[in-house]
Design a protein around this motif. Structure first.
Motif, mmCIF file in Angstrom:
data_model
loop_
_atom_site.group_PDB
_atom_site.id
_atom_site.type_symbol
_atom_site.label_atom_id
_atom_site.label_comp_id
_atom_site.label_asym_id
_atom_site.label_seq_id
_atom_site.Cartn_x
_atom_site.Cartn_y
_atom_site.Cartn_z
ATOM 1 N N ILE A 64 -8.179 -2.211 -5.501
ATOM 2 C CA ILE A 64 -8.201 -0.807 -5.899
ATOM 3 C C ILE A 64 -7.498 -0.634 -7.240
ATOM 4 N N SER A 65 -6.258 -1.128 -7.326
ATOM 5 C CA SER A 65 -5.520 -1.060 -8.589
ATOM 6 C C SER A 65 -4.335 -2.014 -8.525
ATOM 7 N N LEU A 66 -3.831 -2.375 -9.664
ATOM 8 C CA LEU A 66 -2.683 -3.270 -9.736
ATOM 9 C C LEU A 66 -1.443 -2.605 -9.147
ATOM 10 N N GLY A 67 -1.270 -1.334 -9.391
ATOM 11 C CA GLY A 67 -0.113 -0.603 -8.867
ATOM 12 C C GLY A 67 -0.108 -0.556 -7.351
ATOM 13 N N GLN A 68 -1.271 -0.248 -6.767
ATOM 14 C CA GLN A 68 -1.352 -0.225 -5.303
ATOM 15 C C GLN A 68 -1.183 -1.620 -4.727
ATOM 16 N N GLY A 69 -1.676 -2.621 -5.429
ATOM 17 C CA GLY A 69 -1.526 -3.988 -4.960
ATOM 18 C C GLY A 69 -0.072 -4.423 -4.919
ATOM 19 N N ILE A 70 0.664 -4.094 -5.975
ATOM 20 C CA ILE A 70 2.089 -4.441 -6.015
ATOM 21 C C ILE A 70 2.849 -3.672 -4.941
ATOM 22 N N GLN A 71 2.502 -2.403 -4.764
ATOM 23 C CA GLN A 71 3.140 -1.601 -3.718
ATOM 24 C C GLN A 71 2.852 -2.187 -2.335
ATOM 25 N N SER A 72 1.630 -2.599 -2.117
ATOM 26 C CA SER A 72 1.239 -3.192 -0.846
ATOM 27 C C SER A 72 1.937 -4.532 -0.622
ATOM 28 N N LEU A 73 2.027 -5.337 -1.655
ATOM 29 C CA LEU A 73 2.702 -6.629 -1.562
ATOM 30 C C LEU A 73 4.193 -6.448 -1.245
ATOM 31 N N CYS A 74 4.815 -5.488 -1.899
ATOM 32 C CA CYS A 74 6.228 -5.194 -1.632
ATOM 33 C C CYS A 74 6.426 -4.679 -0.205
ATOM 34 N N ALA A 75 5.517 -3.827 0.262
ATOM 35 C CA ALA A 75 5.606 -3.311 1.628
ATOM 36 C C ALA A 75 5.414 -4.427 2.653
ATOM 37 N N GLY A 76 4.575 -5.399 2.327
ATOM 38 C CA GLY A 76 4.385 -6.535 3.218
ATOM 39 C C GLY A 76 5.563 -7.492 3.207
ATOM 40 N N ALA A 77 6.242 -7.611 2.071
ATOM 41 C CA ALA A 77 7.376 -8.530 1.961
ATOM 42 C C ALA A 77 8.660 -7.938 2.535
ATOM 43 N N LEU A 78 8.794 -6.621 2.520
ATOM 44 C CA LEU A 78 10.030 -5.974 2.948
ATOM 45 C C LEU A 78 10.451 -6.338 4.377
ATOM 46 N N PRO A 79 9.594 -6.162 5.394
ATOM 47 C CA PRO A 79 10.024 -6.537 6.747
ATOM 48 C C PRO A 79 10.308 -8.039 6.891
ATOM 49 N N LEU A 80 9.555 -8.870 6.190
ATOM 50 C CA LEU A 80 9.815 -10.303 6.252
ATOM 51 C C LEU A 80 11.214 -10.631 5.749
ATOM 52 N N ILE A 81 11.607 -10.013 4.652
ATOM 53 C CA ILE A 81 12.926 -10.273 4.074
ATOM 54 C C ILE A 81 14.026 -9.714 4.972
ATOM 55 N N VAL A 82 13.879 -8.482 5.418
ATOM 56 C CA VAL A 82 14.917 -7.845 6.232
ATOM 57 C C VAL A 82 15.086 -8.571 7.566
ATOM 58 N N ILE A 83 14.009 -8.855 8.255
ATOM 59 C CA ILE A 83 14.117 -9.499 9.561
ATOM 60 C C ILE A 83 14.578 -10.946 9.424
ATOM 61 N N SER A 84 14.165 -11.632 8.373
ATOM 62 C CA SER A 84 14.673 -12.987 8.141
ATOM 63 C C SER A 84 16.180 -12.968 7.925
ATOM 64 N N TYR A 85 16.659 -12.026 7.125
ATOM 65 C CA TYR A 85 18.100 -11.923 6.903
ATOM 66 C C TYR A 85 18.837 -11.624 8.205
ATOM 67 N N ILE A 86 18.357 -10.641 8.948
ATOM 68 C CA ILE A 86 19.019 -10.261 10.194
ATOM 69 C C ILE A 86 18.979 -11.400 11.204
ATOM 70 N N THR A 87 17.866 -12.096 11.275
ATOM 71 C CA THR A 87 17.719 -13.169 12.258
ATOM 72 C C THR A 87 18.592 -14.371 11.941
ATOM 73 N N TYR A 88 18.608 -14.802 10.703
ATOM 74 C CA TYR A 88 19.254 -16.062 10.379
ATOM 75 C C TYR A 88 20.670 -15.925 9.833
ATOM 76 N N PHE A 89 21.089 -14.744 9.404
ATOM 77 C CA PHE A 89 22.408 -14.610 8.811
ATOM 78 C C PHE A 89 23.326 -13.633 9.529
ATOM 79 N N THR A 90 22.843 -12.947 10.533
ATOM 80 C CA THR A 90 23.681 -12.050 11.326
ATOM 81 C C THR A 90 23.398 -12.283 12.804
ATOM 82 N N PRO A 91 24.334 -11.941 13.667
ATOM 83 C CA PRO A 91 24.105 -12.143 15.111
ATOM 84 C C PRO A 91 23.473 -10.934 15.798
ATOM 85 N N LEU A 92 22.757 -10.087 15.068
ATOM 86 C CA LEU A 92 22.233 -8.851 15.649
ATOM 87 C C LEU A 92 21.057 -9.066 16.594
#
Length: 174
Positions: A64-92
């Motif tokens: 559709i557009s480069l802007g939407q693609g970057i937004q979509s890529l960031c939205a897809g990466a966000l949960p991966l980064i947050v849950i990876s951090y919580i899983t491997y670096f905190t006891p939550l």
């Protein structure tokens, strides 16, 4: 000195495997092998379905557009980064010691069905906020983060639950 409970003893002193009288490895060997192959196929399909939809949403946004693609890529990466951090670096996110496998199956089947319904409704509504990407990424992150923290049978129940939810969505959607 004798070791307790047979620790350190050789079980097969001759170095040869015993076989039953027919010379085969037993009647239960083939069904177990088939069950293992089906189990790993179910896990691969589970991860493939979720990751495939996530990737297709991101590719569609880039088309559709480069802007939407970057937004979509960031939205897809966000949960991966947050849950990876919580899983491997905190006891939550420590799962309880005993979780009935049917509960895992049922929860993941319902979650996956709701995931596909919500993402279809959100995307058909013409919304530009990449909520579907976040939800699919969250689901994939949770599947990957719990894979090392629960038993193989429980992880298999998770995979079968995801596949059940996906097949229910396909069967019930038009």
């Amino acid at each position: 000195m004798v070791k307790p409970n047979g620790v350190g003893r050789k079980l097969n002193r001759g170095g040869r495997k015993r076989r039953d009288e027919t010379g085969s490895e037993g009647p239960h060997q083939r069904p177990r092998l088939l069950l293992r192959v089906l189990s790993f196929l179910a896990i691969a399909l589970c991860i493939g379905v979720i990751a495939g939809f996530l990737i297709s949403f991101i590719v569609e946004a880039f088309s559709i557009s480069l802007g939407q693609g970057i937004q979509s890529l960031c939205a897809g990466a966000l949960p991966l980064i947050v849950i990876s951090y919580i899983t491997y670096f905190t006891p939550l996110l420590q799962p309880p010691r005993i979780i009935p496998t049917f509960n895992i199956y049922f929860v993941f089947a319902l979650w996956t069905l709701a995931l596909f319904i919500l993402s279809a409704l959100w995307r058909d509504g013409g919304n530009d906020i990449p909520v579907a990407e976040m939800l699919f990424s969250f689901t994939l992150s949770m599947i990957l983060s719990i894979s090392n923290r629960i038993s193989f049978e429980a992880f298999l129940a998770c995979a079968y639950g995801v596949l059940t939810g996906f097949l229910l969505y396909v069967a019930l959607s038009n």
